[in-house]
Motif scaffolding. Structure first.
Motif, PDB file in Angstrom:
ATOM      1  N   PRO A 176       0.992  -1.192  -0.070  1.00  0.00           N
ATOM      2  CA  PRO A 176       0.027   0.271   0.118  1.00  0.00           C
ATOM      3  C   PRO A 176       0.696   0.910  -0.418  1.00  0.00           C
ATOM      4  O   PRO A 176       0.434   2.056  -0.757  1.00  0.00           O
ATOM      5  N   GLU A 177       2.152   1.200   0.689  1.00  0.00           N
ATOM      6  CA  GLU A 177       2.957   2.454   0.887  1.00  0.00           C
ATOM      7  C   GLU A 177       3.103   2.880  -0.150  1.00  0.00           C
ATOM      8  O   GLU A 177       3.685   4.187  -0.208  1.00  0.00           O
ATOM      9  N   GLU A 178       3.902   1.318  -0.906  1.00  0.00           N
ATOM     10  CA  GLU A 178       4.429   2.200  -2.153  1.00  0.00           C
ATOM     11  C   GLU A 178       3.596   2.331  -3.606  1.00  0.00           C
ATOM     12  O   GLU A 178       3.809   3.456  -4.130  1.00  0.00           O
ATOM     13  N   TRP A 179       2.676   2.141  -3.714  1.00  0.00           N
ATOM     14  CA  TRP A 179       1.933   3.047  -4.414  1.00  0.00           C
ATOM     15  C   TRP A 179       1.729   4.668  -4.228  1.00  0.00           C
ATOM     16  O   TRP A 179       1.777   5.883  -5.454  1.00  0.00           O
ATOM     17  N   GLU A 180       1.887   4.751  -2.868  1.00  0.00           N
ATOM     18  CA  GLU A 180       1.852   6.335  -2.398  1.00  0.00           C
ATOM     19  C   GLU A 180       3.331   6.785  -2.286  1.00  0.00           C
ATOM     20  O   GLU A 180       3.537   8.611  -2.816  1.00  0.00           O
ATOM     21  N   GLY A 181       4.306   6.292  -2.997  1.00  0.00           N
ATOM     22  CA  GLY A 181       5.787   6.827  -3.421  1.00  0.00           C
ATOM     23  C   GLY A 181       6.624   6.362  -2.671  1.00  0.00           C
ATOM     24  O   GLY A 181       7.964   6.629  -2.885  1.00  0.00           O
ATOM     25  N   THR A 189      10.831   4.085  -6.875  1.00  0.00           N
ATOM     26  CA  THR A 189       9.327   3.907  -7.037  1.00  0.00           C
ATOM     27  C   THR A 189       8.684   3.203  -7.992  1.00  0.00           C
ATOM     28  O   THR A 189       8.695   2.486  -9.278  1.00  0.00           O
ATOM     29  N   ASP A 209      -1.122  -6.041  -7.177  1.00  0.00           N
ATOM     30  CA  ASP A 209      -1.379  -5.797  -5.853  1.00  0.00           C
ATOM     31  C   ASP A 209      -1.319  -6.537  -4.562  1.00  0.00           C
ATOM     32  O   ASP A 209      -1.959  -7.087  -4.358  1.00  0.00           O
ATOM     33  N   ARG A 291      -4.391   3.089  -9.190  1.00  0.00           N
ATOM     34  CA  ARG A 291      -3.737   3.328  -8.008  1.00  0.00           C
ATOM     35  C   ARG A 291      -3.028   4.421  -8.211  1.00  0.00           C
ATOM     36  O   ARG A 291      -2.494   5.317  -6.787  1.00  0.00           O
ATOM     37  N   LEU A 292      -1.993   5.133  -9.196  1.00  0.00           N
ATOM     38  CA  LEU A 292      -0.907   5.856  -9.966  1.00  0.00           C
ATOM     39  C   LEU A 292      -1.635   6.904  -9.800  1.00  0.00           C
ATOM     40  O   LEU A 292      -1.204   8.265 -10.235  1.00  0.00           O
ATOM     41  N   SER A 294      -5.188   7.574  -9.329  1.00  0.00           N
ATOM     42  CA  SER A 294      -6.604   7.881  -8.925  1.00  0.00           C
ATOM     43  C   SER A 294      -6.340   9.102  -8.038  1.00  0.00           C
ATOM     44  O   SER A 294      -5.262   9.825  -8.409  1.00  0.00           O
TER      45      SER A 294
END
Length: 294
Positions: A176-181, A189, A209, A291-292, A294
């Motif tokens: 989950p945190e990897e979708w956020e960078g 990333t 995912d 995910r990237l 949205s």
């Protein structure tokens, strides 16, 4: 259901623990390192290579289902001999203890690297790669995962219906945190992986995912039909992590794929997870586009 997750503090393990807990199961997470606090989840810090300590956990928890994720998680993280020894010993110890203590379901994490696509001259028999495609690991990590799959088949043959053993090959897991960078397991990333095709090419542009992969582990545990007994299942997204078609991208980085890649439709991944859909109704629901962007 009482569920024991080994490696529950890891990249995939955290999501597996969360998904089982969300689905109302009584979860015990076992790991050699400290785990995150989560309501309703018991965490135990245990060295699973310690036979006595491991057996004590199983005797105390008495899990009905086990998701085995513990082990050396990426290629080249440790010397080859250590990688094979640790991953094989962990898998056999956990799987055999699960059976001995009455579990009815055990799913062990394998890897698509068993196909050997790290070799410079790798030429697949066909694409997309399905579970029936021959495996030919080219490094110690891939070999260790092939050994885990054989342990699953061995125990499935000798379980006499008491416990269902399954191996799961998750793709390149995005937490989950990897979708956020946050950095992924290779240090870059997700956005960089998409922008620079050479990065994703190393794993044939596959990804999954973490929550989608976790849901397959949950479906295996909850299934009472025994349909997955002795099976190897892919948990890989149906689209590639790439802007362009793999029929063009794959041959650029893996020349031996040119013939097989020509059959891939635009937007089609190099892997098939159809067996998990057929047996358990599983399908990946989260994509990098969602995910990237949205």
């Amino acid at each position: 259901m009482r569920v024991l997750v080994t490696g529950g503090s890891g990249r995939l393990g955290r999501s597996v623990v969360e998904v089982f807990a969300r689905r109302g199961h009584e979860v015990t997470s076992v790991d050699a390192s400290a785990g995150p606090e989560r309501p309703g989840v018991e965490f135990r810090k245990v060295d699973l290579l310690d036979d006595e300590a491991r057996a004590h956990v199983f005797a105390d928890v008495r899990p009905e289902a086990v998701a085995h994720l513990a082990g050396i998680a990426v290629p080249n993280a440790r010397p080859g001999a250590e990688t094979v020894a640790v991953n094989a010993r962990l898998a056999w110890g956990v799987l055999d203890d699960a059976r001995a203590h009455g579990a009815h379901s055990v799913a062990a994490a394998s890897s698509p690297t068993v196909f050997g696509y790290g070799a410079a001259d790798w030429t697949p028999e066909r694409l997309p790669l399905d579970e029936g495609h021959p495996v030919a690991p080219v490094h110690a990590y891939g070999l260790s995962k092939a050994v885990i799959e054989e342990a699953v088949r061995t125990l499935a043959r000798s379980s006499e219906g008491g416990c269902v053993f399954t191996a799961v090959r998750p793709g390149y897991v995005i937490a989950p945190e990897e979708w956020e960078g946050a950095p992924t397991q290779q240090g870059h990333t997700v956005a960089e992986r998409l922008a620079r095709p050479e990065l994703a090419a190393a794993s044939l542009f596959n990804y999954i995912d973490a929550y989608d992969a976790a849901e397959l582990f949950a479906l295996i545990a909850e299934d009472g039909s025994g349909a997955a007994q002795g099976r190897v299942l892919h948990a890989i997204a149906e689209d590639p992590m790439a802007e362009g078609p793999l029929s063009e991208l794959l041959p650029r980085f893996h020349p031996g794929t040119a013939g097989a890649a020509a059959s891939l439709a635009p937007g089609q991944a190099a892997f098939s997870s159809a067996e998990a859909r057929r047996l358990l109704g599983w399908a990946p629901r989260r994509t990098w586009r969602e995910r990237l962007r949205s």
